[in-house]
Design a protein around this motif. Structure first.
Motif, PDB file in Angstrom:
ATOM      1  N   ARG A  11      -0.868  77.766  42.270  1.00 24.92           N
ATOM      2  CA  ARG A  11      -0.592  78.684  41.172  1.00 24.92           C
ATOM      3  C   ARG A  11       0.391  79.773  41.596  1.00 24.92           C
ATOM      4  O   ARG A  11       0.207  80.435  42.620  1.00 24.92           O
ATOM      5  CB  ARG A  11      -1.895  79.330  40.686  1.00 24.92           C
TER       6      ARG A  11
ATOM      7  N   ASP B 103      -0.593  79.534  31.047  1.00 27.15           N
ATOM      8  CA  ASP B 103      -1.664  78.604  31.392  1.00 27.15           C
ATOM      9  C   ASP B 103      -1.104  77.464  32.226  1.00 27.15           C
ATOM     10  O   ASP B 103      -0.517  76.509  31.704  1.00 27.15           O
ATOM     11  CB  ASP B 103      -2.320  78.065  30.109  1.00 27.15           C
TER      12      ASP B 103
ATOM     13  N   ASN C 243      -2.622  75.181  33.714  1.00 26.98           N
ATOM     14  CA  ASN C 243      -3.300  73.902  33.481  1.00 26.98           C
ATOM     15  C   ASN C 243      -2.458  73.020  32.563  1.00 26.98           C
ATOM     16  O   ASN C 243      -2.467  71.785  32.680  1.00 26.98           O
ATOM     17  CB  ASN C 243      -4.678  74.117  32.869  1.00 26.98           C
TER      18      ASN C 243
ATOM     19  N   VAL D  57      -1.436  81.582  25.163  1.00 21.66           N
ATOM     20  CA  VAL D  57      -1.089  81.093  26.505  1.00 21.66           C
ATOM     21  C   VAL D  57       0.367  81.361  26.860  1.00 21.66           C
ATOM     22  O   VAL D  57       0.853  80.895  27.888  1.00 21.66           O
ATOM     23  CB  VAL D  57      -1.388  79.578  26.640  1.00 21.66           C
TER      24      VAL D  57
END
Length: 274
Positions: free
Chosen positions: A6, A31, A33, A186
């Motif tokens: 990250r 985000d 992900n 996001v």
């Protein structure tokens, strides 16, 4: 594919005293992900050459660099150069093209891209995706973050309000393998529209320029019958009538009533030049 690392978009931007420029359509994805999902959706592999439009602070770029053989990252905002440099430290398989993607010679990218993965500036999403379909015949897949309505237009079915020329061209070239709504929270800053992550897999090469012009002409005057719209754009009325008859279609049919395959079949029946 290695595990995700990250970067932290907020941290990167704050460290360099930068904020997104909304005039350039910058809405950076927070985000990470969804970054991972983008790569999985089109199976980005170690032998892929990836094209990314709108590299921003490099969060997606870095994930692509860890996974793919090579990345072409396109970014127009030179303010982001120190951010990208920091994000990409240790990755020597990325070419950053400081350019307007709409003016970049995509055909000249070496090595040639095999996948397009991007958080696209919404104002250029449709022209970039459509042009990449014929300008980059080696692309096997696309995974792009776009305005939700834009994605809905690409995937719209015949006779629906959103179905149009982009729907026909996209669906002649590719099939959807993912459509995921994405919330506004996001992004930084929050966009004023909803978004969607769209993944497409190529199923055919793009129709030629004359066929694309034929499709656009059919939708240019949606209130007219398809026959009248095409004749207004220069088609021979008798040829259009004969083509519709051959397909078992009424002379009063409108462009939005034809499937992408029917448009392609009609184009075969009707001479068209540009």
């Amino acid at each position: 594919m290695t595990g995700p690392t990250r970067l932290g978009v907020r941290r990167l931007l704050e460290a360099h005293g930068l904020r997104p420029d909304t005039d350039l359509g910058q809405h950076f994805l927070l985000d990470e992900n969804l970054v991972d999902l983008s790569l999985r959706a089109v199976d980005v592999a170690a032998d892929d050459i990836v094209l990314e439009i709108g590299a921003g602070p490099g969060v997606l770029t870095t994930a692509l660099a860890r996974t793919a053989k090579h990345v072409h990252a396109v970014e127009i905002d030179r303010r982001l150069e120190p951010v990208l440099t920091e994000a990409l430290e240790g990755h020597d398989n990325v070419d950053v093209h400081w350019a307007d993607a709409m003016k970049l010679a995509l055909e000249g990218l070496t090595p040639a891209p095999t996948v397009l993965v991007a958080n696209l500036p919404y104002s250029i999403a449709t022209p970039i995706v459509l042009e990449s379909m014929w300008r980059l015949p080696g692309l096997r897949a696309w995974c792009v973050m776009v305005q939700r309505e834009v994605g809905d237009r690409w995937l719209a079915v015949p006779a629906s309000a959103l179905y149009g020329a982009p729907s026909v061209v996209v669906q002649l070239v590719a099939e959807a393998i993912l459509r995921r709504p994405v919330g506004r929270e996001v992004f930084m800053p929050r966009p004023r529209v909803d978004s969607a992550l769209i993944a497409l897999r190529r199923i055919a090469q793009a129709p030629d320029a004359a066929t694309r012009a034929f499709i656009r002409a059919g939708f240019a005057q949606r209130r007219k019958t398809l026959s009248n719209a095409l004749v207004s754009a220069g088609a021979d009325r008798a040829m259009v009538a004969a083509g519709l008859t051959a397909l078992g279609l009424s002379s009063t049919v409108r462009a939005q009533d034809l499937t992408p395959a029917q448009f392609l079949e009609l184009r075969v029946q009707v001479p068209w030049t540009i």
